[in-house]
Design an enzyme around this catalytic site. Structure first.
Site, short mmCIF file in Angstrom:
data_model
loop_
_atom_site.label_atom_id
_atom_site.label_comp_id
_atom_site.label_asym_id
_atom_site.label_seq_id
_atom_site.Cartn_x
_atom_site.Cartn_y
_atom_site.Cartn_z
N ARG B 272 64.60 20.85 21.78
CA ARG B 272 65.54 21.67 20.99
C ARG B 272 66.92 21.08 21.20
O ARG B 272 67.41 21.03 22.32
CB ARG B 272 65.45 23.15 21.36
CG ARG B 272 66.11 23.55 22.65
CD ARG B 272 66.27 25.05 22.83
NE ARG B 272 66.15 25.43 24.23
CZ ARG B 272 67.09 25.28 25.15
NH1 ARG B 272 68.25 24.77 24.83
NH2 ARG B 272 66.88 25.65 26.39
N HIS B 276 69.62 27.39 23.83
CA HIS B 276 68.43 28.25 23.86
C HIS B 276 68.54 29.36 22.83
O HIS B 276 67.64 29.61 22.03
CB HIS B 276 68.26 28.82 25.27
CG HIS B 276 67.29 29.96 25.34
ND1 HIS B 276 65.94 29.78 25.26
CD2 HIS B 276 67.48 31.30 25.45
CE1 HIS B 276 65.33 30.96 25.33
NE2 HIS B 276 66.25 31.89 25.44
N TYR B 285 73.89 23.48 32.32
CA TYR B 285 72.72 23.00 33.06
C TYR B 285 72.11 21.70 32.52
O TYR B 285 71.21 21.16 33.11
CB TYR B 285 71.63 24.09 33.08
CG TYR B 285 71.24 24.63 31.71
CD1 TYR B 285 70.35 23.94 30.90
CD2 TYR B 285 71.75 25.84 31.25
CE1 TYR B 285 70.00 24.43 29.65
CE2 TYR B 285 71.40 26.34 30.00
CZ TYR B 285 70.52 25.64 29.21
OH TYR B 285 70.18 26.12 27.99
C1 LIG Z 1 58.56 38.31 30.10
C2 LIG Z 1 59.90 37.72 29.80
N1 LIG Z 1 60.69 37.29 30.80
C3 LIG Z 1 61.91 36.79 30.55
C4 LIG Z 1 62.36 36.69 29.27
C5 LIG Z 1 63.76 36.13 29.01
N2 LIG Z 1 63.64 34.82 28.34
C6 LIG Z 1 63.73 34.72 27.00
S1 LIG Z 1 63.39 33.21 26.47
C7 LIG Z 1 63.18 32.60 28.03
C8 LIG Z 1 62.80 31.18 28.22
C9 LIG Z 1 61.58 30.83 27.44
O1 LIG Z 1 61.26 29.49 27.54
P1 LIG Z 1 60.05 28.85 26.79
O2 LIG Z 1 58.80 29.67 26.98
O3 LIG Z 1 59.98 27.44 27.20
O4 LIG Z 1 60.41 28.96 25.24
P2 LIG Z 1 61.70 28.41 24.47
O5 LIG Z 1 62.70 29.53 24.43
O6 LIG Z 1 62.19 27.20 25.17
O7 LIG Z 1 61.24 28.11 23.09
C10 LIG Z 1 63.36 33.63 28.95
C11 LIG Z 1 63.28 33.47 30.42
C12 LIG Z 1 61.52 37.15 28.24
N3 LIG Z 1 61.87 37.08 26.95
N4 LIG Z 1 60.30 37.65 28.53
#
Ligand SMILES: Cc1ncc(C[n+]2csc(CCOP(=O)(O)OP(=O)(O)O)c2C)c(N)n1
Lengths: 338, 382
Positions: B272, B276, B285
């Protein structure tokens, strides 16, 4: 304010926001006690998505401020093990709405290790989470489900509403021998500043704070709702001559029954303000406690001014869901004029 | 899956890479690799895929700028990832189900979601979660990894009911592979051998956590083996490779041969470019030069080069597509901005029939609105 009372006279102060109060609580306690460590998603390098842990990794290193994989059950479960090993973990849940994967670890284990082992094993740990609505966040980011944790014997549940309390209550929570769920009202993370002592101090758990003295009605609240409740109280005094006593509970479990009841005995009327859904919310517990302890003082029905029994809406409607000053005023007036 | 199966699988789409190397059809510049065969897509289908990726990128840019103007709330950008999202949805049949995350705007759109409706969610209306009746799509999942066991269950249900023509595709991120739900869902998928395809969009980061700090496994695809599920790594910035791999996985899910298992975990290796979400600041970071390397493999550029080379696309067609895409996004924005909502919507659909107590709560609220006016509800802190 009792946090000031808990402070050694003459400690220099700094003007902090609530989230800075949280950070200062972590900071002073990590300095004082090297068993204290912080773990969670994005808490290290990123300093937490709300910056509550900013700078801590630089200062204390990656061994005491740990960026974990994305796994709430893993974070809380490992924190239990860390606590069993003699450390003092403070785990961050990124949002309260994402605590549910860790629910089993909290209620099945953290809460009952002491009782299960007849006091042989204990679980001195803190689980911090931002909670509540009002910041235009996506779904699941505005939850206010403190009642889930209050319902679990063995857990303590703490919610600050001021920067000085945030620091002092968190310090007390870290030093507490039992597991503490520490919920942070993110709506007021940065809403205002106040003088916060620079030294390390505790605001005792289990003690409510009377934010405003009054004689006509006791209004019980906590967290972000303390602000609109105080605004409503001022408006009622100006416009209707109604004198509200506002009690900020600060600790929902164990509840400060003494302060709750003493205030009610003075005023004879009560309202509870919370943003969580009304049904089976903490308001129900407070109302029933008053009925059990002080029925003979009661002059009017106890009013709950709360969120709806519906899921928190997306942001376009969240201001209708959350108790507003007008809704609080109206509910109080109804009770006073009963 | 054995190494032999792995090789057969890669051979089946015409790409002969081995080991952990992601499967590719196009090189970094968009030329067809000598070892690869292009997937069986007609000119019209290729152009449609190209137009969808272009639309996704344009939508993304406008959404980010709208967020900055305060016209929508927090938004999760997808630039860099759209090629994969569009390609996986193109690989689905209409009857297949899609379980998306909060970042899969393009995947949803291609499978049949309406652009204006998607935008309504971002404007804070729950109505934006609604899905057209004939589209097999779940509203976005915001909690991480929760959709994995549910998608598995939907696939299981299809199997139990003998619906051999329906597979389920479930998106997740690299961070999601750390959650218990991921492991429980994949384990069930293997045990019950369900017609499901899990696509891990490995964009290298879970907010501030790089992939290497999320798991000590060498790849995400290899996790599949522990569950008896097939694992495949694909270049997620090569839309043709993603299409080929996903299409093969969907077909296998519905009609495996004797030695094949139905479920597949695809690791789509991608990046990406942006933050985020619009609330995040990656400079804290992430080394920003990192994205430059990935931009050299941009999915839109690569497909464009390939299509020009093969004479599927020319400047005239490109201009027509560009204009069409801009019009479609603008029209969706206008529709979304005209949409209105009302407090009644908070209690609608909580239950099939609104309980009396909830109705009373709404009536109380409406009485207060009447008495004080809607302005009194504008801000909680007054
Ligand atoms: C159960 C849960 N814990 C924490 C979060 C907060 N959070 C939102 S997105 C994210 C990171 C997600 O990373 P990834 O699965 O790699 O997907 P990306 O956003 O990079 O597409 C976090 C920690 C959440 N949405 N759900």
């Amino acid at each position: 304010m009792s946090s000031a009372a808990a402070t050694e006279a003459g400690s220099p102060t700094e003007r902090l926001t609530l989230v800075e109060g949280v950070r200062e609580g972590l900071h002073t306690e990590m300095e004082r006690d090297d068993r204290v460590m912080v773990l969670g998603e994005d808490v290290g390098k990123n300093g937490g998505v709300f910056r509550a842990t900013e700078g801590l990794m630089e200062e204390f290193g990656g061994g005491r401020v740990v960026d974990t994989p994305l796994a709430e059950s893993g974070i809380v479960g490992s924190a239990i093990g860390l606590a069993l090993s003699g450390l003092r973990p403070v785990a961050e849940m990124q949002f309260m709405g994402f605590m549910y994967p860790a629910f089993d670890q909290l209620v099945s284990h953290a809460a009952r290790l002491r009782s299960r082992s007849h006091g042989q094993y204990t679980c001195p740990m803190v689980v911090r989470a931002p909670y509540g609505g009002g910041i235009r966040a996506p779904e699941h980011h505005s939850e206010s489900k403190e009642a889930f944790f209050v319902h679990e014997p063995g857990l303590k549940v703490v919610i600050p509403s001021t920067p000085a309390d945030a620091k002092g209550l968190l310090t007390a929570a870290i030093r507490d021998p039992d597991p503490v769920v520490f919920l942070e009202p993110k709506l007021i993370y940065r809403a205002f500043r106040e003088d916060v002592p620079q030294n390390s101090y505790e605001v005792s758990l289990g003690e409510a704070s009377v934010r405003r003295e009054g004689s006509d009605i006791s209004v019980y609240t906590w967290g972000a709702m303390t602000r609109p409740t105080l605004i409503a109280a001022d408006n009622l005094a100006d416009e209707h001559g109604v004198d509200c006593e506002v009690v900020d509970l600060r600790t929902l479990s164990p509840l400060d029954v003494g302060t709750v009841v003493a205030s009610f005995e003075k005023t004879g009327r009560a309202a509870v303000v919370h943003e969580a859904p009304k049904t089976a919310g903490v308001g129900a517990e407070i109302a029933t406690t008053i009925q059990e302890e002080a029925l003979m003082y009661q002059k009017a029905p106890i009013k709950r001014i709360a969120g709806l029994d519906a899921p928190m809406p997306l942001h376009a409607l969240e201001d209708y869901y959350l108790p507003q000053a007008v809704r609080i005023q109206d509910g109080i007036l109804e009770t006073v004029e009963f | 899956m054995s190494t032999q199966d792995d090789a057969d699988y890669q051979h089946s789409i015409g790409a002969a890479q081995s080991g952990d190397e992601p499967i590719r059809v196009l090189d970094d510049d968009g030329h067809l690799l000598s070892s690869a065969e292009p997937p069986a897509l007609s000119e019209a289908e290729l152009l449609e895929m190209y137009a969808d990726i272009k639309l996704a990128r344009h939508f993304d840019q406008r959404a980010v700028s709208f967020q900055r103007q305060g016209r929508i709330a927090t938004y999760a950008p997808m630039t860099g990832q759209e090629g994969s999202q569009v390609a996986t949805s193109h690989a689905l049949d209409d009857e297949d189900w899609l379980f998306p995350t909060y970042r899969d705007h393009a995947a949803k759109y291609v499978h049949g979601a309406d652009l204006a409706t998607l935008l309504k969610t971002l404007r804070g209306y729950r109505e934006g979660y609604s899905v057209p009746e004939d589209v097999n799509l779940m509203p976005e999942y915001i909690p991480i990894a929760t959709q994995v066991p549910q998608a598995m269950g939907m696939a299981w249900g299809q199997l139990l009911q003998g619906n051999d023509d329906t597979a389920v595709l479930c998106h997740l991120g690299d961070g999601a592979t750390s959650e218990g739900d991921f492991h429980e869902g994949l384990n069930f998928a293997g045990v019950f051998d369900v017609p499901a395809v899990f696509v891990c969009n490995n964009n290298q980061w879970a907010i501030s956590m790089p992939r290497e700090r999320q798991t000590a496994s060498g790849t995400i695809a290899e996790k599949a083996h522990a569950y008896g599920v097939e694992g495949v790594r694909v270049d997620g910035m090569d839309p043709l490779a993603v299409y080929a791999v996903t299409r093969a996985a969907i077909k296998k899910a519905k009609a495996p041969t004797d030695d094949e298992r139905r479920p597949t975990l695809i690791e789509s290796v991608q990046y990406r470019y942006g933050a985020h979400t619009t609330s995040d600041d990656p400079s804290v970071y992430r080394d920003e030069t990192e994205s430059e390397t990935w931009r050299d493999r941009d999915p839109l550029d690569r497909l464009e080069t390939y299509l020009y080379q093969t004479d599927v696309l020319d400047a005239e067609r490109e201009a027509v597509i560009e204009a069409r895409v801009e019009d479609e996004v603008s029209a969706a924005i206008e529709t979304a901005e005209r949409a209105e909502t009302s407090p009644e919507r908070m209690v609608e659909h909580v239950y099939e029939e609104t309980p009396d107590r909830l109705q009373e709560q709404l009536d109380e609220l409406n009485a207060l609105r009447e008495k004080y006016g809607d302005d009194a509800f504008a801000e909680v802190l007054g």
